[in-house]
Design a protein around this motif. Sequence first.
Motif, PDB file in Angstrom:
ATOM      1  N   MET A   1      -3.183 -23.543 -18.706  1.00  0.00           N
ATOM      2  CA  MET A   1      -2.656 -24.901 -18.852  1.00  0.00           C
ATOM      3  C   MET A   1      -3.036 -25.501 -20.202  1.00  0.00           C
ATOM      4  N   ILE A   2      -4.207 -25.163 -20.711  1.00  0.00           N
ATOM      5  CA  ILE A   2      -4.596 -25.637 -22.034  1.00  0.00           C
ATOM      6  C   ILE A   2      -3.593 -25.167 -23.081  1.00  0.00           C
ATOM      7  N   LEU A   3      -3.098 -23.927 -22.909  1.00  0.00           N
ATOM      8  CA  LEU A   3      -2.167 -23.333 -23.869  1.00  0.00           C
ATOM      9  C   LEU A   3      -0.708 -23.597 -23.529  1.00  0.00           C
TER      10      LEU A   3
ATOM     11  N   ILE B   1      -5.381 -23.657 -32.577  1.00  0.00           N
ATOM     12  CA  ILE B   1      -6.152 -23.028 -31.515  1.00  0.00           C
ATOM     13  C   ILE B   1      -5.772 -21.556 -31.420  1.00  0.00           C
ATOM     14  N   GLY B   2      -6.786 -20.697 -31.431  1.00  0.00           N
ATOM     15  CA  GLY B   2      -6.575 -19.265 -31.247  1.00  0.00           C
ATOM     16  C   GLY B   2      -7.167 -18.855 -29.918  1.00  0.00           C
ATOM     17  N   ALA B   3      -6.467 -17.963 -29.200  1.00  0.00           N
ATOM     18  CA  ALA B   3      -6.919 -17.627 -27.855  1.00  0.00           C
ATOM     19  C   ALA B   3      -6.729 -16.148 -27.557  1.00  0.00           C
TER      20      ALA B   3
ATOM     21  N   MET C   1     -11.434 -29.992 -30.557  1.00  0.00           N
ATOM     22  CA  MET C   1     -11.911 -30.511 -29.271  1.00  0.00           C
ATOM     23  C   MET C   1     -10.818 -30.323 -28.220  1.00  0.00           C
ATOM     24  N   ILE C   2     -11.230 -29.922 -27.028  1.00  0.00           N
ATOM     25  CA  ILE C   2     -10.304 -29.789 -25.897  1.00  0.00           C
ATOM     26  C   ILE C   2     -10.703 -30.825 -24.856  1.00  0.00           C
ATOM     27  N   GLU C   3      -9.747 -31.638 -24.424  1.00  0.00           N
ATOM     28  CA  GLU C   3     -10.033 -32.706 -23.466  1.00  0.00           C
ATOM     29  C   GLU C   3      -9.160 -32.553 -22.221  1.00  0.00           C
ATOM     30  N   LEU C   4      -9.794 -32.439 -21.070  1.00  0.00           N
ATOM     31  CA  LEU C   4      -9.100 -32.361 -19.794  1.00  0.00           C
ATOM     32  C   LEU C   4      -9.354 -33.643 -19.016  1.00  0.00           C
TER      33      LEU C   4
ATOM     34  N   ASP D   1      -3.890 -34.249 -17.373  1.00  0.00           N
ATOM     35  CA  ASP D   1      -3.511 -34.082 -18.773  1.00  0.00           C
ATOM     36  C   ASP D   1      -4.539 -33.210 -19.475  1.00  0.00           C
ATOM     37  N   VAL D   2      -4.085 -32.447 -20.473  1.00  0.00           N
ATOM     38  CA  VAL D   2      -4.993 -31.673 -21.318  1.00  0.00           C
ATOM     39  C   VAL D   2      -4.499 -31.776 -22.750  1.00  0.00           C
ATOM     40  N   ARG D   3      -5.409 -32.072 -23.665  1.00  0.00           N
ATOM     41  CA  ARG D   3      -5.049 -32.261 -25.072  1.00  0.00           C
ATOM     42  C   ARG D   3      -5.949 -31.428 -25.982  1.00  0.00           C
ATOM     43  N   ILE D   4      -5.350 -31.002 -27.090  1.00  0.00           N
ATOM     44  CA  ILE D   4      -6.038 -30.240 -28.123  1.00  0.00           C
ATOM     45  C   ILE D   4      -6.078 -31.090 -29.374  1.00  0.00           C
ATOM     46  N   ASP D   5      -7.271 -31.527 -29.737  1.00  0.00           N
ATOM     47  CA  ASP D   5      -7.416 -32.472 -30.861  1.00  0.00           C
ATOM     48  C   ASP D   5      -6.456 -33.650 -30.716  1.00  0.00           C
TER      49      ASP D   5
END
Length: 331
Positions: free
Chosen positions: A46-48, A75-77, A1-4, A57-61
């Motif tokens: 910014m996510i990466l 996360i793969g991009a 999940m990606i949360e902004l 703020d942005v969070r990955i899991d």
Amino acid sequence: MIELAGLTKRYGEKVAVDDLTFTVRPGIVTGFLGPNGAGKSTTMRMILGLDHPTAGDVRIDGRHYHELTNPLTYIGALLDAKAVHGGRTARNHLLCLAQSNGIPARRVREVLETVGLTAVARKKAKGFSLGMSQRLGIAGALLGDPRILMFDEPVNGLDPEGIHWIRGLMKSLAAEGRTVFVSSHLMSEMALTADHLVVIGQGRLLADTSMADFVADNAHARVRIRTPDRERLLDALHEAGITAVEAGGGVLEVEGGDSERIGELAARHQVVLHELSVRQSSLEEAFMRLTAEAVEYHAHSAPPAGPWGADGDTTTSRTVAQAVARTTAEG
């Protein structure tokens, strides 16, 4: 999940991303849409952790990117297909990524096979076409078998078979419960791939909704009519307070989707119909309608007036032509 949450990025006076708040959820393909300059690439960077937010703020899991151990396993991009050391072979490029993230070397062989590059695994990346580079970038995104995948314009340079393949890949990844976030300008492809849409314009959130609801909320339905009794039908529609417009080729169109009413009206007036169908607006039309006020760069159908003029026969064009003629003669 990606949360902004309130994600904002400024470059001096320019606000590239403006207070974005949304969540990219697992189990579906989420499309990320916006006109050129809307802030999509900046948001993905910014996510990466490639760009630092001015605010928000942005969070990955639940964690920031820099807090992830071996981030390729989370996360793969694919952001830039050509961001590869041209002197490395496809295999060595992926092997370097694997070694830096604690990924077994056997995964290199597996992902090369997945993306169809096994035959060119030992060729240098500088000789790759854009489509081959895209496949290599996708292989890099898949390398760590991550639960989250993010693609920026993944179909650029791919042939029809490749486009069909990446569409199926993204759907299958989402079906496995992974989070899939994809940006594209190809609306026809996005309509076939995405389940949910996040749309931004000038850095601001314009829509965060399902594909079906987005089209329903921002598109229009039109009833398409063909008849040999055109004048009689127009009179009947006028009496009923229904406005029909010419659509070319002898076709009439009525805004709205009330085909039943029009069909009953034609039957009462004994008007023969050769066609009565409802045409829903496409995703592209819905997108254009929603983002019309957020487009930063506008092109014009006719070239602007200038020294060349409409026919090129101005003082400037004649001067240039004469100079070229003199140069040719002297040469």
